[in-house]
Design a protein around this motif. Structure first.
Motif, short mmCIF file in Angstrom:
data_model
loop_
_atom_site.label_atom_id
_atom_site.label_comp_id
_atom_site.label_asym_id
_atom_site.label_seq_id
_atom_site.Cartn_x
_atom_site.Cartn_y
_atom_site.Cartn_z
N LEU A 1 0.84 -1.20 0.00
CA LEU A 1 0.00 0.00 0.00
C LEU A 1 0.87 1.24 0.00
N LEU A 2 0.54 2.19 -0.89
CA LEU A 2 1.24 3.47 -0.94
C LEU A 2 0.23 4.59 -0.70
N LEU A 3 0.46 5.36 0.37
CA LEU A 3 -0.41 6.49 0.72
C LEU A 3 0.39 7.77 0.95
N GLN A 4 1.69 7.70 0.82
CA GLN A 4 2.52 8.89 1.05
C GLN A 4 2.14 10.00 0.09
N GLY A 5 2.30 11.24 0.56
CA GLY A 5 1.96 12.38 -0.28
C GLY A 5 0.54 12.85 -0.12
N ASN A 6 -0.29 12.13 0.64
CA ASN A 6 -1.64 12.58 0.95
C ASN A 6 -1.63 13.39 2.24
N PRO A 7 -2.57 14.33 2.42
CA PRO A 7 -2.61 15.09 3.68
C PRO A 7 -2.71 14.22 4.92
N LEU A 8 -3.40 13.07 4.83
CA LEU A 8 -3.53 12.22 6.01
C LEU A 8 -2.20 11.63 6.47
N ALA A 9 -1.19 11.63 5.60
CA ALA A 9 0.11 11.11 5.98
C ALA A 9 0.84 12.04 6.95
N LEU A 10 0.31 13.26 7.15
CA LEU A 10 0.91 14.21 8.09
C LEU A 10 0.47 13.95 9.53
N ILE A 11 -0.53 13.11 9.71
CA ILE A 11 -1.01 12.79 11.07
C ILE A 11 0.09 12.06 11.84
N PRO A 12 0.40 12.47 13.06
CA PRO A 12 1.53 11.87 13.80
C PRO A 12 1.44 10.35 13.94
N THR A 13 0.25 9.79 14.12
CA THR A 13 0.11 8.34 14.32
C THR A 13 -0.24 7.62 13.02
N TYR A 14 0.01 8.27 11.90
CA TYR A 14 -0.40 7.73 10.60
C TYR A 14 0.12 6.32 10.34
N ARG A 15 1.43 6.14 10.39
CA ARG A 15 2.00 4.83 10.05
C ARG A 15 1.62 3.77 11.08
N GLY A 16 1.69 4.12 12.34
CA GLY A 16 1.37 3.16 13.37
C GLY A 16 -0.07 2.67 13.28
N PHE A 17 -0.99 3.59 13.01
CA PHE A 17 -2.40 3.21 12.90
C PHE A 17 -2.62 2.27 11.72
N LEU A 18 -1.97 2.53 10.59
CA LEU A 18 -2.11 1.67 9.42
C LEU A 18 -1.51 0.29 9.67
N VAL A 19 -0.35 0.26 10.28
CA VAL A 19 0.32 -1.02 10.56
C VAL A 19 -0.54 -1.90 11.46
N ASP A 20 -1.17 -1.29 12.48
CA ASP A 20 -2.00 -2.06 13.41
C ASP A 20 -3.36 -2.40 12.82
N SER A 21 -3.87 -1.56 11.92
CA SER A 21 -5.20 -1.77 11.35
C SER A 21 -5.21 -2.79 10.22
N LEU A 22 -4.09 -2.91 9.51
CA LEU A 22 -4.01 -3.82 8.36
C LEU A 22 -2.94 -4.87 8.62
N PRO A 23 -3.26 -5.90 9.41
CA PRO A 23 -2.24 -6.88 9.82
C PRO A 23 -1.67 -7.71 8.68
N ARG A 24 -2.33 -7.78 7.55
CA ARG A 24 -1.83 -8.56 6.42
C ARG A 24 -0.87 -7.77 5.53
N LEU A 25 -0.76 -6.48 5.79
CA LEU A 25 0.10 -5.63 4.98
C LEU A 25 1.57 -5.97 5.19
N SER A 26 2.33 -6.02 4.10
CA SER A 26 3.77 -6.33 4.18
C SER A 26 4.63 -5.10 3.93
N ILE A 27 4.17 -4.21 3.06
CA ILE A 27 4.95 -3.02 2.70
C ILE A 27 4.03 -1.80 2.72
N LEU A 28 4.45 -0.75 3.42
CA LEU A 28 3.70 0.50 3.47
C LEU A 28 4.63 1.63 3.04
N ASP A 29 4.24 2.33 2.01
CA ASP A 29 5.03 3.45 1.48
C ASP A 29 6.47 3.04 1.20
N ASP A 30 6.60 1.89 0.54
CA ASP A 30 7.91 1.36 0.10
C ASP A 30 8.81 0.96 1.26
#
Length: 327
Positions: free
Chosen positions: A233-262
């Motif tokens: 999943l690639l979401l970098q460059g969106n305004p929501l990526a500026l949220i401080p807990t952005y990456r952590g929330f995605l990692v915990d919410s999508l347990p099957r994800l292997s790669i986030l923003d490269d």
């Protein structure tokens, strides 16, 4: 349209020009093979069998292939030649009738039309019955109807276009699609979020939504969580990526994800953010950005005070500047 750009690209490849295609340099050998086979030359035809009794003035397939592979040859493949173009040009030597006219529709599995000013994805693509990969990056496509796309598609790349609405894209999506690239477009939520679910993309493995205008992190994640096969999943460059807990929330919410923003998601990172999804109060709807301006060229420095002589009555000129950032 894509079809017009495709035919122009085929013309540029020169599949019917020496040493490719059929001509005085190889015509009799292919005619003999066609007659003996009772039809067109098959993909599995052994070039060695065509070596037998090459008529005077003609060339064998091996010699013609050397003209494509020898870097000193004027007919050599260009260094930046795509695998698709290389395959077509080689086939035009070994089996020229398979890439003659509309026959090419039956063999093409990958089509790359990049930076050609394409605005319309027309129904002409439906003739490509074996197409699995379609790359349409850096064009002017604003709307795309999947009813005009072959059902065999597994990769659809629309990066760097002007797509702002996914409704037409999701009208009849190919069920076997594994990668959908929508980076650098004009998408925004929450209206588009509802189209990013397993109901439309049941086999999606990779999704690129980078550099769009998505702002609702929790709303987007609630839809993406239905994509059971999603791994990249690639979401970098969106305004929501500026949220401080952005990456952590995605990692915990999508347990099957292997790669986030490269960036690969390791076990340590999953453990670090475990349980964050159960703390929605930590997901802020605002982000604070601190910008430091190191140097501005071409304007007077406002911090430099004028050195006036004692008793001088000259006016004092001050400067001030305002830098505005629009998100």
């Amino acid at each position: 349209s894509v079809s017009a750009a495709f035919w122009e690209h085929l013309r540029h490849l020169g599949l019917q020009d020496f040493p490719r295609g059929l001509g005085s340099w190889n015509k009799s050998s292919f005619n003999a093979c066609t007659n003996s086979c009772g039809g067109q030359l098959a993909l599995g035809t052994d070039p060695a069998r065509q070596e037998e009794a090459v008529p005077l003035g003609e060339e064998s397939p091996d010699v013609l292939m050397e003209l494509l592979s020898d870097r000193h040859s004027p007919w050599a493949l260009l260094p930046d030649c795509s695998p698709q173009d290389q395959h077509l040009r080689e086939m035009a030597v070994l089996a020229p009738k398979l890439v003659h006219g509309s026959n090419v529709f039956q063999v093409l599995r990958s089509l790359r039309i990049v930076g050609k000013g394409v605005e319309e994805v027309d129904e002409g693509l439906l003739q490509l019955q074996q197409l699995e990969e379609l790359i349409l990056s850096t064009n002017e496509i604003s709307r795309i109807t999947l009813a005009n796309l072959p059902r065999t598609l597994k990769v659809l790349e629309l990066c760097c276009n002007v797509v702002a609405d996914l409704q037409d894209l999701c009208a009849q999506p190919p069920q076997e699609l594994q990668h959908l690239g929508l980076g650098y477009n004009r998408l925004c939520g929450p209206l588009e979020d509802k189209y990013l679910t397993a109901a439309f993309w049941p086999n999606l493995v990779s999704l690129d939504l980078s550099f769009n205008n998505f702002t609702d992190l929790m709303g987007l994640v609630s839809q993406l969580s239905s994509l059971q096969t999603l791994r990249i999943l690639l979401l970098q460059g969106n305004p929501l990526a500026l949220i401080p807990t952005y990456r952590g929330f995605l990692v915990d919410s999508l347990p099957r994800l292997s790669i986030l923003d490269d960036i690969h998601i390791g076990l340590e990172e999953r453990h670090q953010f475990q349980g964050l999804v159960r703390q929605p109060e930590l997901i802020r709807s605002e982000a604070q950005v601190v910008v430091s301006v190191g140097e501005i060229k071409g304007v007077p420095d406002p911090s430099t005070r004028q050195q006036l002589e004692v008793g001088s009555e000259a006016p004092v000129i001050t400067y001030s500047y305002c830098v505005t950032y629009k998100f």
